[in-house]
Design a protein around this motif. Structure first.
Motif, mmCIF file in Angstrom:
data_model
loop_
_atom_site.group_PDB
_atom_site.id
_atom_site.type_symbol
_atom_site.label_atom_id
_atom_site.label_comp_id
_atom_site.label_asym_id
_atom_site.label_seq_id
_atom_site.Cartn_x
_atom_site.Cartn_y
_atom_site.Cartn_z
ATOM 1 N N GLY A 220 -9.843 16.273 29.469
ATOM 2 C CA GLY A 220 -9.231 15.118 30.100
ATOM 3 C C GLY A 220 -7.720 15.165 29.990
ATOM 4 O O GLY A 220 -7.164 15.662 29.010
ATOM 5 N N THR A 231 -7.798 11.441 34.257
ATOM 6 C CA THR A 231 -8.704 12.259 35.039
ATOM 7 C C THR A 231 -9.169 13.420 34.170
ATOM 8 O O THR A 231 -8.702 13.583 33.044
ATOM 9 N N ARG A 333 -5.495 18.710 43.050
ATOM 10 C CA ARG A 333 -6.406 17.610 43.406
ATOM 11 C C ARG A 333 -7.838 18.105 43.526
ATOM 12 O O ARG A 333 -8.783 17.409 43.151
ATOM 13 N N MET A 336 -9.891 17.981 40.237
ATOM 14 C CA MET A 336 -10.240 16.731 39.570
ATOM 15 C C MET A 336 -11.742 16.493 39.633
ATOM 16 O O MET A 336 -12.365 16.645 40.686
ATOM 17 N N THR A 337 -12.325 16.091 38.498
ATOM 18 C CA THR A 337 -13.768 15.875 38.433
ATOM 19 C C THR A 337 -14.129 14.411 38.237
ATOM 20 O O THR A 337 -15.283 14.059 38.125
ATOM 21 N N THR A 338 -13.119 13.532 38.176
ATOM 22 C CA THR A 338 -13.382 12.097 38.119
ATOM 23 C C THR A 338 -12.981 11.497 39.442
ATOM 24 O O THR A 338 -12.620 12.194 40.384
ATOM 25 N N GLU A 340 -11.037 10.128 42.442
ATOM 26 C CA GLU A 340 -9.755 10.623 42.924
ATOM 27 C C GLU A 340 -8.634 9.663 42.561
ATOM 28 O O GLU A 340 -8.728 8.448 42.735
ATOM 29 N N LEU A 341 -7.529 10.240 42.077
ATOM 30 C CA LEU A 341 -6.379 9.428 41.735
ATOM 31 C C LEU A 341 -5.706 8.932 42.997
ATOM 32 O O LEU A 341 -5.633 9.632 44.007
#
Length: 347
Positions: A220, A231, A333, A336-338, A340-341
């Motif tokens: 993280g 994220t 981007r 990212m595995t959570t 999306e920011l």
């Protein structure tokens, strides 16, 4: 340092929390220590506890060696080199130190000397060569003095392992480079022992070896203005992640945040950026690059980080500015595995 297996909360420049990716039957053994002024952790998967403990201890011993060799203000080979430079005398180094300095010089030149470990006098002037950082306001006269002296790693001269400098103002501080080198040294030790998978964390700079079971390691990325993570990303074999941030080694003065990263052009601290995170991979120096290459991006800030990233060959980059605005490359981007920011972090 004594190794141990404990749960810890990382509070270094980049908070990267390793997330288990193991099968229920698999075991990951962790060895934790304190070196380089920060917490370090070696997670080893797929080995016996006895083997993992022994390897973890070997890595900690190597970290301790590097810490005492390259310390910037406590007596070390590096401070002995700096003392010799100040006297205008050559210094008998060794092959390891010369190789590390020459590597740092290449990055300095590639980044137009925005990465500049030769500005130790400025770092000391701002009070960052200390374990106890206090609010401090160096005079503009002193700042201008050391900027005008224009110390650079390219001022160094080598005759084999004999090192000298044509500029007595050079004072080398490898605080933004040695942690990455330590990652690569640890990886060499663990790969030589044929470990199945490992995750090496040096104060938030992390390098992955192998894969723990069916899925890659997952880490993280810390919220630079909070205690949690914003994220998560997966790390594959021989990938490293590192961050330059303004939220650990800093002080507040007159309402302004002064982090430990200094612009060599002005001699001032940088207050436009909260953090820059990069992912590097391949070769035998992924750790080194994850540490050093983020510094020039932090210094050029929102206006120039994309151009600098391209110059340094970085495709996976995320920048969070002081106003909590988030920018990143498409390749980052995609990692990212959570969720999306957005373009701005929540308050």
């Amino acid at each position: 340092m004594k190794p141990g297996r404990t749960s810890i909360i990382f509070t270094a420049l980049l908070l990267l929390q390793s997330v288990s990716a193991c099968t229920p039957q698999a075991r990951t053994y962790r060895t934790v220590g304190n070196v380089f002024g920060t917490v370090v952790e070696i997670s080893i998967y797929g080995e016996s506890q006895q083997q993992a403990d022994a390897l973890g201890a070997s890595v900690l011993n190597e970290f301790d060696r590097l810490h005492h060799k390259f310390h910037a203000w406590q007596p070390s080979m590096l401070t002995a080199l700096n003392d010799s430079i100040a006297r205008g005398e050559p210094f008998q180094a060794d092959a390891e130190m010369v190789a590390l300095l020459q590597s740092a010089t290449r990055l300095a030149e590639q980044s137009d000397n925005l990465f500049n470990p030769a500005i130790g006098h400025l770092i000391r002037l701002w009070g960052f060569q200390s374990s106890d950082i206090q609010p401090h306001g160096p005079s503009r006269t002193e700042i201008r003095r050391w900027v005008a002296a224009n110390p650079r790693l390219s001022d160094l001269r080598y005759d084999g392992t004999l090192v000298s400098s044509v500029n007595k103002a050079v004072m080398i501080d490898l605080g933004g480079y040695a942690k990455g080198y330590a990652l690569d040294r640890a990886a060499r030790i663990l790969r030589a022992a044929h470990v199945k998978a490992a995750l090496i964390d040096v104060g938030g700079n992390i390098l992955a070896i192998g894969q723990p079971g069916a899925r890659p390691w997952k880490v993280g990325i810390r919220d630079p203005r909070g205690e949690g993570i914003i994220t998560a990303v997966e790390l594959h074999d021989n990938e490293a992640i590192g961050t330059s941030g303004d939220y650990q080694r800093y002080f507040m003065k007159d309402g302004r945040r002064h982090p430990h990263i200094i612009d060599p052009r002005s001699g001032d601290t940088i207050d436009l950026v909260a953090s820059v995170t990069i992912i590097t991979s391949g070769g035998t120096d992924a750790g080194l690059r994850s540490d050093g290459n983020s510094k020039p991006l932090f210094i050029v800030g929102p206006a120039g980080w994309r151009e600098m990233a391209q110059r340094l060959g970085l495709s996976e980059v995320m920048l969070i500015d002081a106003g909590r605005n988030v920018e990143m490359t498409p390749a980052m981007r995609a990692r990212m595995t959570t969720a999306e920011l957005g373009s701005r972090m929540p308050p």
